[in-house]
Scaffold this active site. Structure first.
Site, PDB file in Angstrom:
ATOM      1  N   CYS A 106      -1.468  -1.129   2.434  1.00 44.83           N
ATOM      2  CA  CYS A 106      -1.707  -0.274   1.273  1.00 44.83           C
ATOM      3  C   CYS A 106      -2.353  -1.133   0.197  1.00 44.83           C
ATOM      4  O   CYS A 106      -3.062  -2.086   0.496  1.00 44.83           O
ATOM      5  CB  CYS A 106      -0.405   0.368   0.799  1.00 44.83           C
ATOM      6  SG  CYS A 106       0.865  -0.812   0.302  1.00 44.83           S
ATOM      7  N   MET A 107      -2.107  -0.844  -1.072  1.00 42.81           N
ATOM      8  CA  MET A 107      -2.755  -1.575  -2.156  1.00 42.81           C
ATOM      9  C   MET A 107      -2.335  -3.031  -2.219  1.00 42.81           C
ATOM     10  O   MET A 107      -3.141  -3.916  -2.511  1.00 42.81           O
ATOM     11  CB  MET A 107      -2.436  -0.909  -3.500  1.00 42.81           C
ATOM     12  CG  MET A 107      -3.154   0.403  -3.714  1.00 42.81           C
ATOM     13  SD  MET A 107      -4.928   0.175  -3.884  1.00 42.81           S
ATOM     14  CE  MET A 107      -4.976  -0.768  -5.399  1.00 42.81           C
TER      15      MET A 107
END
Length: 511
Positions: A29-30
């Site tokens: 993810c981020m």
């Protein structure tokens, strides 16, 4: 070279998570490398945390290694390549049968199922699904948001008038079609054909819907937005699954897509667009009313409770709300307030660093995690410092509440501060700021909120974050990598371990 550095990081991580055969899926993810593992017991948590590039680890439905924004996107492909190389290099047959990969995977699946069962309530699983729909959209939201901010600055300065229309098109194109991407991801997440979900969601943004009347009024292109797209794609998925059960296989390729798009499209046009539009309008109205009339109090509550929401996984419910506000108003007024929780966490960590002058282990963790904390990556400070200590986690929330109240107060007097995208926080949010009274004032208010969060988080932790006994026990001369427990020094009250939201047992600090 950067590639060599990223590959070295991946190579260091792989053996510490049990090797290539122990990794069953890889994603990111981020900020986190997310791994599904066959056998969790093969992971060396402490060695992973000691790696320079690793900011922390989190265990949820997947094993998550926090590497930070930017870094994780570069390390993940290298990690995937190393896993593939290791698997292809393994001999086809082992001289001795100890345990097959399938047997190992089965054992790991049982372990994961037992762990997840402790924390997998239907509501939290639903929120994870919602997050899985919107999280992949964040990079585009950030990129387009920054371009929109640059374009707005150029327009205000009356610079490059020949370029600003092009920048406006680049920044707005994704947002104009975001419903299609939401529909695609929704169908994928709920087990349908992604392109059919996107096709049904595309009806919402098609200009021709302006010629259609529903509930006594003309529809507007985009009416219902991301919420309508989400509902339309979920409906399409269930219709598609129903068709797969009843349509003969020879006709499936023709009949199933047609019925799926037709039925879900009609329901979308003559029901979902209007209903989702009313809900979306209500969300925008409620958010504005809340901050216009109770700004300081609303900011206090939102900023103070965000860290506990993150710990419980409930913050994922806010993702569609942020996206709806960005779609409606161009920015979300909630994110800058929620970002103050990270500011309180940073102030808390600095206070812990000052109070525990002789605990080299904790001070080393703080020094390595603070830069990420300033940029809005709070997991290393949460899991490595405040949460295990107990009281400092509460005082960090106090700092977040103070910063949230500061920004909420200005919203109450008409100075709104918003973000054109979701994902970043802390200092990383500055390029995405927008508001209703000019960029300079918006930046000043947000910066002031961060400062308030830092200061209040620091002083609340410095004076109220530790009992006298905690200071005695935690201020021992502990070298980096060594803890009080490792040296055989028991905590004063020997508290009973408690189970955290991720299913792991934690030993709370005496408070």
């Amino acid at each position: 070279m950067a590639t060599d550095k990223n590959r070295a990081t991946a190579a260091a991580i792989l053996p510490l998570v049990g090797g290539a055969q122990n990794v069953t899926s890889i994603a990111h993810c981020m900020t986190r490398l997310r791994l599904s593992l066959a056998d969790r017991s093969l992971v060396d948590d402490e060695a992973l945390k000691a790696l320079p590039a690793v900011m922390g680890v989190v265990e949820d439905d997947t094993y998550q290694i926090v590497l930070g924004p930017g870094t994780v996107a570069r390390v993940t492909p290298e990690f995937e390549a190393l896993v593939e190389e290791a698997r292809s290099a393994e001999p086809t047959a082992a001289p001795e049968h100890v345990l097959t990969a399938d047997e190992l995977a089965a054992q790991g699946a049982e372990i994961r199922a037992a762990r997840k069962a402790k924390n997998s309530t239907p509501f939290k699983l639903f929120l994870r699904r919602i997050a899985n729909i919107f999280v992949p959209l964040i990079p585009a939201l950030i990129g387009c948001g920054i371009i929109a901010g640059i374009n707005g600055l150029l327009i205000n300065l009356e610079w490059l008038p020949g370029i600003t229309p092009a920048l406006a098109a680049i920044a707005s194109g994704f947002m104009a079609l975001i419903a299609v991407f939401v529909g695609y991801n929704t169908a994928k997440e709920f087990g349908g054909t992604p392109i059919l979900g996107g096709a049904v969601a595309a009806i919402i943004v098609f200009p021709g819907v302006a010629n259609i009347e529903a509930f006594g009024q003309k529809l507007s292109p985009g009416q219902g937005g991301v919420l309508g797209a989400l509902g339309a794609a979920v409906l399409a998925t269930y219709i598609e699954k129903w068709c797969r059960r009843w349509v003969p296989e020879a006709l499936d390729v023709l009949v199933t897509p047609t019925i799926t798009v037709l039925l879900s499209g009609l329901v979308t046009i003559f029901g979902l667009m209007f209903l989702a539009g009313e809900v979306s309008t209500g969300i925008g109205t409620a958010a504005n009313w809340l901050l216009d009339n109770t700004g300081a109090f609303a900011g206090l509550v939102l900023g103070g409770l965000f860290l506990p929401l993150v710990m419980l996984g409930l913050h994922q419910a806010l993702i569609p709300i942020h996206t709806t506000l960005i779609e409606q108003q161009g920015f979300t007024v909630l994110l800058p307030i929620l970002a103050m929780a990270g500011a309180g966490q940073v102030g808390c960590a600095i206070a812990v660093y000052k109070r525990l002058k002789h605990n080299k282990s904790i001070r080393t963790t703080i020094k390595s995690a603070l830069p990420a904390g300033f940029l809005g990556v709070g997991e290393p400070l949460i899991y490595g410092v405040s949460l295990p200590l107990g009281r400092p986690f509460i005082t960090a929330c106090v700092g977040g509440a103070a910063g949230g109240a500061f920004i909420g107060f200005f919203s109450m007097i008409g100075e709104k501060v918003g973000s054109t995208a979701i994902g970043p926080s802390g200092w990383a949010l500055f390029p995405l700021l927008d508001g209703n009274k000019g960029l300079g004032l918006t930046i000043a208010i947000y910066g002031g909120g961060l400062l308030v969060g830092y200061v209040v988080g620091f002083f609340a932790t410095y004076f109220f974050g530790f009992s006298k006994q905690m200071l005695v026990d935690l201020n021992a001369d502990v070298d980096a990598g060594e803890s009080v427990v490792a040296r055989g020094e028991a905590a004063p009250s020997a508290p009973t371990p408690v189970e955290g939201d991720d299913g792991k047992e934690r030993q709370p600090a005496a408070v």
